[in-house]
Design a protein around this motif. Structure first.
Motif, PDB file in Angstrom:
ATOM      1  N   ARG A 168       0.967  -1.100  -0.072  1.00 45.78           N
ATOM      2  CA  ARG A 168      -0.081   0.143   0.083  1.00 45.78           C
ATOM      3  C   ARG A 168       0.914   1.434  -0.072  1.00 45.78           C
ATOM      4  O   ARG A 168       0.406   2.323   0.067  1.00 45.78           O
ATOM      5  N   GLY A 169       2.073   1.083  -0.305  1.00 51.91           N
ATOM      6  CA  GLY A 169       3.036   2.084  -0.238  1.00 51.91           C
ATOM      7  C   GLY A 169       3.530   2.800   1.054  1.00 51.91           C
ATOM      8  O   GLY A 169       3.593   4.150   1.107  1.00 51.91           O
ATOM      9  N   GLN A 170       3.103   2.114   2.117  1.00 49.89           N
ATOM     10  CA  GLN A 170       3.474   2.655   3.348  1.00 49.89           C
ATOM     11  C   GLN A 170       4.936   2.159   3.852  1.00 49.89           C
ATOM     12  O   GLN A 170       5.183   1.102   3.749  1.00 49.89           O
ATOM     13  N   SER A 171       5.431   2.995   4.449  1.00 56.76           N
ATOM     14  CA  SER A 171       6.964   3.026   5.076  1.00 56.76           C
ATOM     15  C   SER A 171       6.971   2.448   6.341  1.00 56.76           C
ATOM     16  O   SER A 171       6.099   2.870   7.253  1.00 56.76           O
ATOM     17  N   PRO A 172       7.905   1.620   6.925  1.00 52.56           N
ATOM     18  CA  PRO A 172       7.827   1.350   8.294  1.00 52.56           C
ATOM     19  C   PRO A 172       7.965   2.786   9.345  1.00 52.56           C
ATOM     20  O   PRO A 172       7.020   2.862  10.487  1.00 52.56           O
ATOM     21  N   LEU A 173       8.765   3.631   8.993  1.00 46.79           N
ATOM     22  CA  LEU A 173       8.446   4.827   9.743  1.00 46.79           C
ATOM     23  C   LEU A 173       7.374   5.826   9.816  1.00 46.79           C
ATOM     24  O   LEU A 173       6.793   6.096  10.876  1.00 46.79           O
ATOM     25  N   ALA A 174       6.444   5.552   8.748  1.00 47.55           N
ATOM     26  CA  ALA A 174       5.116   6.223   8.697  1.00 47.55           C
ATOM     27  C   ALA A 174       4.362   5.489   9.796  1.00 47.55           C
ATOM     28  O   ALA A 174       3.548   5.997  10.375  1.00 47.55           O
ATOM     29  N   GLY A 175       4.486   4.178   9.635  1.00 46.31           N
ATOM     30  CA  GLY A 175       3.643   3.290  10.425  1.00 46.31           C
ATOM     31  C   GLY A 175       3.916   3.451  12.055  1.00 46.31           C
ATOM     32  O   GLY A 175       2.994   3.610  12.645  1.00 46.31           O
ATOM     33  N   THR A 176       5.016   3.662  12.391  1.00 41.71           N
ATOM     34  CA  THR A 176       5.524   3.782  13.921  1.00 41.71           C
ATOM     35  C   THR A 176       5.120   5.369  14.134  1.00 41.71           C
ATOM     36  O   THR A 176       4.719   5.231  15.221  1.00 41.71           O
ATOM     37  N   LEU A 177       5.063   6.287  13.376  1.00 41.35           N
ATOM     38  CA  LEU A 177       4.586   7.720  13.492  1.00 41.35           C
ATOM     39  C   LEU A 177       3.148   7.623  13.897  1.00 41.35           C
ATOM     40  O   LEU A 177       2.827   7.954  14.679  1.00 41.35           O
TER      41      LEU A 177
END
Length: 134
Positions: free
Chosen positions: A86-95
């Protein structure tokens, strides 16, 4: 004629078996079972293995707040910028999840603040967590 021993044949997994191994490893990442996951990696599982949705071990461990597992994966060379399907990065998820410690680990490991949809920078702004970007 090739002489293949039984041990050579058992070392090769079919697609179904490979999917099961990856599924088990993803569960270990989610659950923060670092020692067990390390064994999978020691036996040849790629550190950037992805599940059917494109999630990596790092993505799932980070999203679930598993600091030790994230540290181990980063130490093993996991790609901190690999996005899921879905184009999500690990960092965006943790934020998004408010995982401050893991966000710091990812930033220190070189996570791209502008990668993904939404980007980590945009996610931080949405949730007032810009201070975690370094």
């Amino acid at each position: 004629m090739t002489n293949t021993s039984a041990s050579d044949e058992s070392a090769t997994l079919n697609d179904e078996q490979t999917a099961k191994v990856i599924g088990l490893a993803m569960d270990l990442a989610r659950e923060g079972k670092t020692a067990e996951l390390t064994e999978f990696l020691d036996h040849g599982l790629p550190v950037d293995a992805q599940d059917a949705e494109g999630n990596t071990l790092l993505m799932l461990a980070a999203y679930k707040g598993e600091v030790d597992t994230v540290s181990m994966l980063i130490g093993r060379g996991a790609d901190v910028n690999m996005q899921n399907g879905r184009g999500q990065s690990p960092l965006a998820g943790t934020l998004f999840k408010g995982e401050d410690t893991i966000s710091g680990l990812l930033v220190a490991a070189g996570a791209d603040l502008d990668a993904g949809t939404p980007s980590a920078r945009a996610t931080a702004a949405m949730f007032g967590r810009e201070h975690l970007l370094g």
